[in-house]
Each structure stands twice: as structure tokens, then as C-alpha cells.
Design a protein around this motif. Structure first.
Motif, short mmCIF file in Angstrom:
data_model
loop_
_atom_site.label_atom_id
_atom_site.label_comp_id
_atom_site.label_asym_id
_atom_site.label_seq_id
_atom_site.Cartn_x
_atom_site.Cartn_y
_atom_site.Cartn_z
N VAL A 89 92.71 -17.85 12.32
CA VAL A 89 93.66 -16.82 12.75
C VAL A 89 93.16 -15.41 12.42
CG1 VAL A 89 96.04 -16.00 12.53
CG2 VAL A 89 95.55 -18.45 12.38
N LEU A 90 92.70 -15.20 11.21
CA LEU A 90 92.28 -13.87 10.78
C LEU A 90 90.77 -13.69 10.95
CD1 LEU A 90 94.32 -13.52 7.45
CD2 LEU A 90 95.02 -12.90 9.78
N ARG A 91 90.36 -12.45 11.09
CA ARG A 91 88.94 -12.12 11.19
C ARG A 91 88.45 -11.59 9.84
NH1 ARG A 91 88.66 -8.20 16.29
NH2 ARG A 91 86.97 -7.39 14.98
N PRO A 92 87.28 -12.03 9.38
CA PRO A 92 86.78 -11.54 8.09
C PRO A 92 86.43 -10.06 8.09
CG PRO A 92 85.14 -12.93 9.17
CD PRO A 92 86.41 -13.06 9.96
N VAL A 117 98.66 -14.95 -2.64
CA VAL A 117 98.25 -15.23 -1.26
C VAL A 117 97.12 -14.30 -0.84
CG1 VAL A 117 99.02 -15.30 1.15
CG2 VAL A 117 100.52 -16.16 -0.66
N GLU A 118 97.20 -13.05 -1.24
CA GLU A 118 96.13 -12.09 -0.93
C GLU A 118 94.80 -12.56 -1.52
OE1 GLU A 118 94.85 -7.96 -2.81
OE2 GLU A 118 96.80 -7.82 -1.79
N THR A 119 94.84 -13.01 -2.76
CA THR A 119 93.61 -13.49 -3.41
C THR A 119 93.06 -14.72 -2.70
OG1 THR A 119 94.35 -12.63 -5.55
CG2 THR A 119 92.64 -14.33 -5.58
N ALA A 120 93.95 -15.61 -2.29
CA ALA A 120 93.50 -16.81 -1.57
C ALA A 120 92.81 -16.44 -0.27
CB ALA A 120 94.70 -17.72 -1.29
N ILE A 121 93.33 -15.46 0.45
CA ILE A 121 92.71 -15.05 1.72
C ILE A 121 91.36 -14.39 1.45
CG2 ILE A 121 92.94 -13.57 3.74
CD1 ILE A 121 96.00 -13.89 3.45
N ARG A 122 91.31 -13.50 0.49
CA ARG A 122 90.05 -12.80 0.19
C ARG A 122 88.95 -13.78 -0.20
NH1 ARG A 122 90.08 -10.30 -4.05
NH2 ARG A 122 92.23 -10.21 -4.78
N GLU A 123 89.31 -14.75 -1.05
CA GLU A 123 88.29 -15.63 -1.59
C GLU A 123 87.89 -16.76 -0.64
OE1 GLU A 123 89.57 -16.91 -5.43
OE2 GLU A 123 89.35 -14.90 -6.33
N THR A 124 88.75 -17.12 0.30
CA THR A 124 88.40 -18.18 1.25
C THR A 124 87.86 -17.63 2.57
OG1 THR A 124 90.68 -18.28 2.09
CG2 THR A 124 90.10 -19.79 0.31
N LEU A 224 93.82 -7.75 17.01
CA LEU A 224 92.85 -7.73 15.91
C LEU A 224 92.67 -9.11 15.27
CD1 LEU A 224 94.04 -4.45 14.15
CD2 LEU A 224 92.05 -4.73 15.65
N LEU A 225 93.25 -10.15 15.86
CA LEU A 225 93.17 -11.49 15.28
C LEU A 225 92.01 -12.28 15.88
CD1 LEU A 225 96.96 -12.47 15.28
CD2 LEU A 225 95.63 -11.43 13.43
N ALA A 226 91.60 -13.32 15.16
CA ALA A 226 90.52 -14.19 15.64
C ALA A 226 90.92 -14.96 16.89
CB ALA A 226 90.13 -15.19 14.54
N THR A 227 92.20 -15.09 17.14
CA THR A 227 92.72 -15.85 18.29
C THR A 227 92.78 -15.03 19.57
OG1 THR A 227 94.95 -15.23 17.61
CG2 THR A 227 94.12 -17.34 16.82
N PHE A 228 92.42 -13.75 19.50
CA PHE A 228 92.62 -12.86 20.64
C PHE A 228 91.54 -13.08 21.70
CE2 PHE A 228 92.10 -8.52 22.59
CZ PHE A 228 93.27 -8.58 23.32
N ASP A 229 91.98 -13.21 22.94
CA ASP A 229 91.10 -13.35 24.10
C ASP A 229 91.31 -12.13 24.99
OD1 ASP A 229 89.99 -13.94 26.62
OD2 ASP A 229 90.31 -16.10 26.37
#
Length: 371
Positions: A89-92, A117-124, A224-229
Motif C-alpha cells: 500500500v505505502l511507498r518507501p 505503528v509508526e515504528t513498525a512502518i519505518r522498520e518494515t 502517492l500510494l503504491a497502489t496508484f495506477d
């Protein structure tokens, strides 16, 4: 998200107007929408998210609910948050931020929830968090059920991208559209606003009649999402549904500045050829040529604009003009006090409960066809 790529989509709106929004969503072709507190839910994929942002007039934001799980302590939240498929879903390379809310849950510290949750997203994922990020991950924990959503809209959806000039105590376009719908407006009849302010009701009515998508002129966070076409989105935006309305839309106001504001906003919205704005007092108001329609008005409330003690005569004058000159028309009046609404002398249909608006609670007073 399920294996078929669908998920729950939540369209937020003003509490109390959920059924009206649900009617709109159903008429726009979305399958099986359901009223829930604060909005409407349906199932779909990312194309449905894009269409909801582009098409739906009454929603304030569109959330994609990508995961849900029970969490009663921080270690459990941390573990589950790291298993959310963030990379799908999100772009790095795009910054994000997390906002959390907790209601009746053991994880009550919203700041700590957001941090985990923020830490989980940053680290993964490897993405950077920023307090100014346009991409927002919303975490809601209610009775220990944690729902993780992506705010796909960005700026609130009433910001259509057309209205630069506003008057005092403006009504949001999203609420205006739902009040129009509550009065039975479907784009086939003229609308008159005797106190048009910055032109919200008139412009919204004209856009509905012209079948102009409310999100046609703005950017959305889902871009701005990874799912955007981008190609699929361009094709969706380029579908032409506009038409020339069979009727016109009229705004009046005693203030010359309001008339200038309204005309400028209509020009930016691309509906100038369907609307007219004219300066004048209530006593000068007359129905336009053509068939009857809907008078829609948001008069001063006497809280932030005007003086309550002086407003009853204004409402009485409005009611007198409508009663004597607008036979065959229906009326919708937004007011904070029954006393002021009834000062018009008009007979109103049964009312819904008041709804929040700018720190106040307002009610929509509707009439049947005036005799």
C-alpha cells in the motif's frame, strides 16, 4: 484486505447525515453501501476508492481499511502492526504520518499507539515519517478492536479546488450537497438562494445539474500510494459525463462583496454560464422566469454573524416574500433555532435531528410545495 483484493471502504460525513450520504452512494452505482455511525461503508478495491473521491459529493473523506485485529497490550499491537502488508500500500520513498484514536480500550494512550505503528512502518518498509506528510495512516482502537486505515483523500473533500473566496460562517460544499439532496433536489429544477454568501448552494446545485464530478479539479493522497495506477486514473477522470442543465441557478445577497465572491467562485468551478448572482435586499426578491424549483437558504444564525435580537424581522420578511411570491416552490432553511425558523411563518415538514456545523448545531427546515 482479503485475497480478492477488496477491503472495507469508509466514507465519512457529518453525524446525522449518514442516510442521505448512503442514498447518494447507492445512486452513484456503488454496491451494497451501509449506514454506520459517522458515515457509510462498502466493499471494493482501489478503483472504487478513486471513484468515491472523484464522484461522491457528500463525503468528507474516504478511508481504505486495510487491516483489523484485536489488541489489548502494546506488544500485541507491535507484533500485529509489523504483519500489516505495508509494502502493498505505502511507498518507501513517500513520507507518512500516523494518527491514532482510542475509545473504550485498554490501549488508551493514543500517542503511544501512534508511535508503535509508526515504528513498525519505518522498520518494515523503510519509509520516513514526517508530521507534515500528506499520506496519513489512521489507527482507531475501539473496544480493543484496532482498525488500520489509509486516508486516501488528503485534504478534506469539501475543498473542491474552486472556491478561493469565502464569506464569514461559510457552509462546506459537502454539507450543502447533502442538504440539497435532503430537500429532494436532483438537478432537474432551478435553485434560488436569497442570501448566497460565497455562492455555495447555487454553485453546488449547478454542478449537480451539469453532472460535473466534485473531485475533478484537485489532487488526492491516493496518488502517492503504491497502489496508484496513473493511466487507469487518467482514463477514469477523462470520462465525460457533463451536460448543459435545462434550468438556471440564482443567488442574491445584499452585500456587493458576496456577489463578487460568488461570481468568481462560479467562474473557477466552470458553471458561470448556468448561474446568475445579483445584489439586492430580501424585499426585492422575485422568482426567476421559468418553472418553480427550490429556494435554499442559510440565513445568519445570530451566533457569529449578526445579532439574534435583530434576526426575527429578517426571517419574517423572508417568509413573507416566499409566501406571497414563490407559489409552487419548495423551501429549505438552515437554522440553529426553531424560534427563528418559525418566524418565517412557513409550515415545515417533519425534521431530522440537528447536525454539527462549525461548532454549532443546525437543523434543516423543509417545506412542501408552497400554495
Amino acid at each position: 484486505m482479503t485475497d480478492d483484493g477488496t477491503f472495507e471502504i469508509f466514507l465519512a460525513t457529518v453525524p446525522g447525515l449518514e442516510p442521505v450520504l448512503c442514498d447518494e452512494v447507492r445512486l452513484k452505482g456503488f454496491r451494497a453501501p451501509k449506514v454506520v455511525p459517522g458515515g457509510v461503508v462498502l466493499r471494493g478495491g482501489w478503483p472504487e476508492v478513486w471513484r468515491a473521491n472523484l464522484w461522491v459529493r457528500g463525503a468528507s473523506r474516504v478511508l481504505a481499511r486495510i487491516d483489523a485485529f484485536r489488541a489489548v497490550h502494546m506488544a500485541q499491537l507491535d507484533g500485529r502492526a509489523r504483519r500489516v502488508p505495508w509494502a502493498a500500500v505505502l511507498r518507501p520513498d513517500v513520507p507518512f504520518r500516523v494518527e491514532a484514536a482510542s475509545l473504550g480500550s485498554r490501549l488508551y494512550h493514543e500517542g503511544a499507539v501512534a508511535q508503535r505503528v509508526e515504528t513498525a512502518i519505518r522498520e518494515t518498509l523503510g519509509a520516513v515519517s514526517s508530521p507534515e506528510a500528506e499520506v496519513v495512516v489512521r489507527v482507531r482502537i475501539e473496544r480493543d478492536l484496532c482498525t488500520i486505515s489509509i486516508d486516501t483523500s488528503g485534504e478534506l473533500l469539501h475543498r473542491r479546488g474552486h472556491k478561493e473566496a469565502v464569506n464569514r460562517a461559510p457552509m462546506r460544499e459537502t454539507m450543502a450537497s447533502l442538504f440539497l439532496r435532503s430537500c429532494g433536489y436532483d438537478g432537474s429544477e432551478p435553485v434560488v438562494d436569497p442570501m448566497c454568501g460565497s455562492g455555495t448552494f447555487v454553485i453546488e446545485a449547478a454542478e449537480i445539474a451539469a453532472r460535473l464530478n466534485p473531485g475533478r479539479s484537485r489532487h488526492f493522497a491516493f496518488e502517492l500510494l503504491a497502489t496508484f495506477d496513473a493511466e487507469a486514473w487518467a482514463r477514469m477522470r477523462d470520462v465525460k459525463s457533463a451536460r448543459v442543465p435545462a434550468v438556471r441557478f440564482h443567488g442574491f445577497d445584499r452585500d456587493a462583496g458576496a456577489i463578487a465572491m460568488s461570481a468568481a467562485n462560479a467562474e473557477r468551478a466552470g458553471v458561470s454560464e448556468f448561474v446568475s448572482f445579483r445584489q439586492g435586499a430580501i424585499g426585492d426578491l422575485a422568482p426567476p422566469d421559468g418553472p418553480p424549483g427550490l429556494v435554499m437558504v442559510n440565513p445568519p444564525y445570530g451566533t457569529r454573524v449578526g445579532d439574534k435580537g435583530k434576526l426575527a424581522p429578517l426571517y419574517k420578511a423572508l417568509g413573507s416574500v416566499l409566501t406571497t411570491r414563490f407559489a409552487g416552490w419548495r423551501v429549505g432553511i438552515v437554522a440553529t433555532e426553531a424560534r427563528l425558523a418559525h418566524a418565517t411563518g412557513l409550515s415545515f415538514l417533519p425534521m431530522a435531528a440537528p447536525v454539527p456545523h462549525g461548532g454549532l448545531r443546525v437543523s434543516l427546515y423543509r417545506t412542501d410545495t408552497l400554495g
